[in-house]
Design a protein around this motif. Sequence first.
Motif, PDB file in Angstrom:
ATOM      1  N   ARG A 334       0.831  -1.207   0.000  1.00  0.00           N
ATOM      2  CA  ARG A 334       0.000   0.000   0.000  1.00  0.00           C
ATOM      3  C   ARG A 334       0.866   1.257   0.000  1.00  0.00           C
ATOM      4  O   ARG A 334       0.550   2.234  -0.688  1.00  0.00           O
ATOM      5  N   GLU A 335       1.932   1.228   0.765  1.00  0.00           N
ATOM      6  CA  GLU A 335       2.814   2.397   0.814  1.00  0.00           C
ATOM      7  C   GLU A 335       3.432   2.669  -0.551  1.00  0.00           C
ATOM      8  O   GLU A 335       3.520   3.825  -0.980  1.00  0.00           O
ATOM      9  N   ASN A 337       2.165   2.058  -3.325  1.00  0.00           N
ATOM     10  CA  ASN A 337       1.097   2.552  -4.203  1.00  0.00           C
ATOM     11  C   ASN A 337       0.568   3.916  -3.762  1.00  0.00           C
ATOM     12  O   ASN A 337      -0.441   4.383  -4.296  1.00  0.00           O
ATOM     13  N   LYS A 339      -0.635   4.741  -0.755  1.00  0.00           N
ATOM     14  CA  LYS A 339      -1.762   4.673   0.164  1.00  0.00           C
ATOM     15  C   LYS A 339      -1.252   4.423   1.581  1.00  0.00           C
ATOM     16  O   LYS A 339      -0.185   3.838   1.762  1.00  0.00           O
TER      17      LYS A 339
END
Length: 482
Positions: A334-335, A337, A339
């Motif tokens: 997520r990081e 990407n 987010k």
Amino acid sequence: MSDRIPVTQIDPKAAGASLHADSRRDLETTDLYEKRKKIYVKKVLGFFQRIRTFTLYFFLGAYFLTCWVSIDGQQLVHFDLPERQFHIFGATFWPQDFTLLAAMLIIAAFGLFFVTTLFGRVWCGYTCPQTVWTFIFMWLEEKFQGSRNARMKLDQQAWSKEKVVKKGLTHASWLLVALATGMTFVGYFYPIRDLVPDFFTFSVVSGWAYFWIAFFTIATYLNAGWLREQVCIYMCPYARFQSVMFDQDTLTVAYDPERGEPRSGRKKSVDHKAVGLGDCIDCGMCVQVCPTGIDIRDGLQYECIGCAKCIDACDNIMDRMGYDPGLIRYATERELNGKPSRLLRARTIGYGVALTAMIAFFAYFILNRSDLVLDVLRDRGALYNTAPSGFIENSYLLQISNKTDVERTFQVEVTGALDFQISGKTTITVAPAAVASLPVAVEVDPETIQQSNYELEFTLVPDDMTSQAVHTQSTFLGPIAR
């Protein structure tokens, strides 16, 4: 309609002749099993390598030194299989305490799952015995054979006196470490202070000690010296099922493609942003330092053990180029990407709850575990006897386990619905970490018996009062009063 599939015979020669000449040149043969390519790991310094050095010394010290520590003459950790006693940090455990071992294994499993969901393969990178011993062997190899380039050059050159000496010293050091490892392991089962002199004087009574020392010596030598990354990639089951525990919020060693691409070599003075280049200079250092030989820039791979050597190597290059560190870093999907990562999620909470519950159960069991065990075996040879005094008598065999490392004396008492009395000896002394038996006879006035059996309770009271009394119930049989 026919239920058969039509089959057409194809002539391989005709099919091959129909291929274009250029297409035939593009065809190549690939072996089903690729030959192993030796990995030459380059030395690297950095923050995470200092952490690993600390953990390496800690676990090696704990492994090699713990068995040499004694308390009151008892080895701190000693698994005495012939006597079926397990001495761990001053406490003695017995086969009856098997539930503790099962609880410990479950705690270790849930602990591994919980940590993996949060931090990936941090266990493999810093604490796994395969990693610890492999890094020790690589350090010895570098001491005797030189740097990565020197080792590659040494392997390519013909055999010479220099090569024989360097290779011989390397393997001799490996065997010494492996022998110390095997002997220490057996020392947890065979008193280490007796094992070492007995081993070198060929005075070890059991041949199994020699067998297991040889077994673990050879296993350590092969696993850490020869197989190395093959153990992690092909033999370790953790590499295969780790993906089940990974999700988009798991912290792993990752390359940031948004920042690093497009990659290309350049001079330090070049403004790479102006010419449309990423921060990665394609130096290949991350590959050269990887103990499993992967390119972390290809994305997350099951071969990655999370050792962070590529992070330190890349940060060193970024520092030389004047770029910000962290092109390769511990990050979540997520990081990468863009987010925010989530620390708490259903999987993490589930493993955490299970781990906490097992630790609580284990702690409760340990805190309430008695260092005394009283087993009562009733004589099944007769229902009851009539004593010379006319009292009704039942015979019992009391088995008393002293789980402490000191000699202890106990008093035996009996209570019940009737006025039960013990005929004979009621005091017994039990040696340290031993089991003793005490035959006793319990009698009662027949005039007070109103039914065929009664519940009675034996109580074992320690004279030193260092622990609580132990109670065990049994049955008293007698005739029904008329």
